[in-house]
Design a protein around this motif. Structure first.
Motif: not given
Ligand SMILES: [Zn+2]
Length: 426
Positions: A177-198
């Motif tokens: 199922g889906k999340a009520d709270l979806l979080l990520g700390n110190n991961v966004l900078a490490h993502v090569p395919d930013l659009n796919d991630f977001v």
């Protein structure tokens, strides 16, 4: 498009800067700062490797002249860096305490309880989700490094071993199922395919769910001259302006933001679906956007001075080191963090200036710093050799380190920090 490679007019060698922005696809031509060639910061050298060569990659950060995302090209895949990872978040007491405070603030604010589902991307060893588990909230960790995910599972935190993107989001939504709270700390900078991630984050968020993410703030990097936080594993450096654009492009509105002291100055952003009008945009989000605009976040001239500021910082640090060595002083380092690798390689600091460094992580002891080949010892070495100066490489932890090493003052030892510029502490 073909035949787009430009050539340097003098040398005829293909010029850098013909790659494209990882968010908006614009050709990257504007240098933010060029730190030369550098090895990967986590490839510490074992004694048997001392006679071998090391791969060096350009550490050249560009700023996109359309969306103002500061970024590096991808020379090394996250699969290579993060599949087996030596960093366990729970080793840092202050980081675990930070996570607990987060839990206590976010649960009442968004009504998170036993009927909610909390998911964390890059959940590491469960340092954060454990605080939700303790309050009876169902959680799911998503973590690509199998060895750290195992540590979370052993603590009773369900964790799926995967890299995150649209594909993983779809699989998790089907299974859990889906999340009520979806979080990520110190991961966004490490993502090569930013659009796919977001896009994957949007896909996994319930219609009235909340996203929170933390990452270092570009504004603070520039203001405090933290160029050593630029290394190959950090692909992107975000202002609030740019990260807001990225999420908006995928149907997520950032409705709140906090400025935190962690990692030299971080942002915590709060996102929701664009059509979820139950959460109004807060005054502090509007205020930060205005403040960044006043500071020149969408003016290339605001970025152009950074390179010279960095070069001058190098000159000042070398000036200090040369002066100290001519006076017959002994200098030891403290720490072997990623940021230390950028600093030492960019400034060309080897054993000619720094006799050795020390690190509490047993995995690094007995090895050598990448590129500069400075030996890494157990911290007890400092007490044995009584250096005149201890150069603190993880300057963001300086208070903690000065406390641990207060005894160097017994023999007149002094602490030195290199950032924002070299300073001998009183
Ligand atoms: Zn761009």
């Amino acid at each position: 498009m073909k035949n787009e490679t430009k050539h340097d007019e003098v040398s005829g060698i293909p010029a850098q800067g013909h790659s494209r922005c990882r968010f908006c696809g614009t050709r990257l031509t504007q240098t933010f700062v060029d730190l030369g060639m550098s090895p990967l910061c986590q490839t510490h050298i074992a004694p048997h490797q001392l006679n071998q060569m090391e791969p060096f990659y350009p550490l050249h950060a560009y700023v996109c002249d359309k969306c103002f995302l500061v970024q590096l090209q991808e020379f090394v895949s996250p699969q290579d860096i993060f599949s087996e990872y030596a960093y366990f978040s729970s080793y840092s007491d202050s980081w675990v305490a930070h996570a607990k405070q987060y839990t206590e603030s976010v649960m009442p604010r968004f009504g998170i309880g036993p009927r909610s589902r909390v998911m964390e991307i890059a959940s590491n060893d469960g340092y954060l989700l454990q605080h939700f588990v303790a309050k009876g909230v169902p959680v799911l960790g998503i973590e690509p490094a199998a060895n750290v995910a195992q540590a979370a599972i052993a603590k009773g935190i369900p964790t799926t071993v995967k890299f995150f993107g649209r594909k993983t989001a779809g699989e998790i939504a089907t299974e859990h199922g889906k999340a009520d709270l979806l979080l990520g700390n110190n991961v966004l900078a490490h993502v090569p395919d930013l659009n796919d991630f977001v896009a994957g984050m949007r896909q996994l968020l319930k219609p009235d769910g909340v996203i929170t993410m933390e990452f270092p703030h570009l504004y603070r990097l520039m203001e405090s001259n933290q160029f050593d936080t630029i290394y190959h594993e950090h692909f992107s450096y975000f202002s609030f302006y740019t990260v807001d654009k990225v999420f908006a492009a995928h149907g997520i509105t950032l409705f709140d933001v906090e400025e935190l002291g962690t990692h030299g100055g971080s942002l915590r952003i709060y996102g929701r679906h664009a059509d979820d009008t139950s959460k109004a945009v807060t005054p502090r989000a509007i205020e930060l956007r205005q403040r960044e605009l006043s500071a020149g976040v969408i003016d290339l001239n605001g970025y152009r001075g950074f390179g010279e500021q960095v070069r001058e910082t190098k000159r000042k640090l070398l000036e200090f080191l040369i002066h100290a060595k001519r006076a017959g002083k002994h200098i030891a380092g403290y720490g072997a963090p990623g940021k230390g690798n950028t600093l030492l390689n960019y400034c060309g600091i080897r054993q000619d200036f720094v006799d050795y460094t020390v690190d509490r992580n047993p995995y690094k002891q007995g090895k050598y710093t990448p590129g500069t080949r400075i030996p890494i010892h157990h911290p007890d070495k400092i007490r044995e050799t009584k250096p005149d100066y201890v150069l603190i490489l993880p300057w963001n932890l300086r208070q903690e380190i000065i406390g641990q090493l207060a005894y160097i003052r017994e023999w007149g030892g002094r602490f030195v920090v290199p950032i924002p510029e070299v300073k001998v502490l009183p």
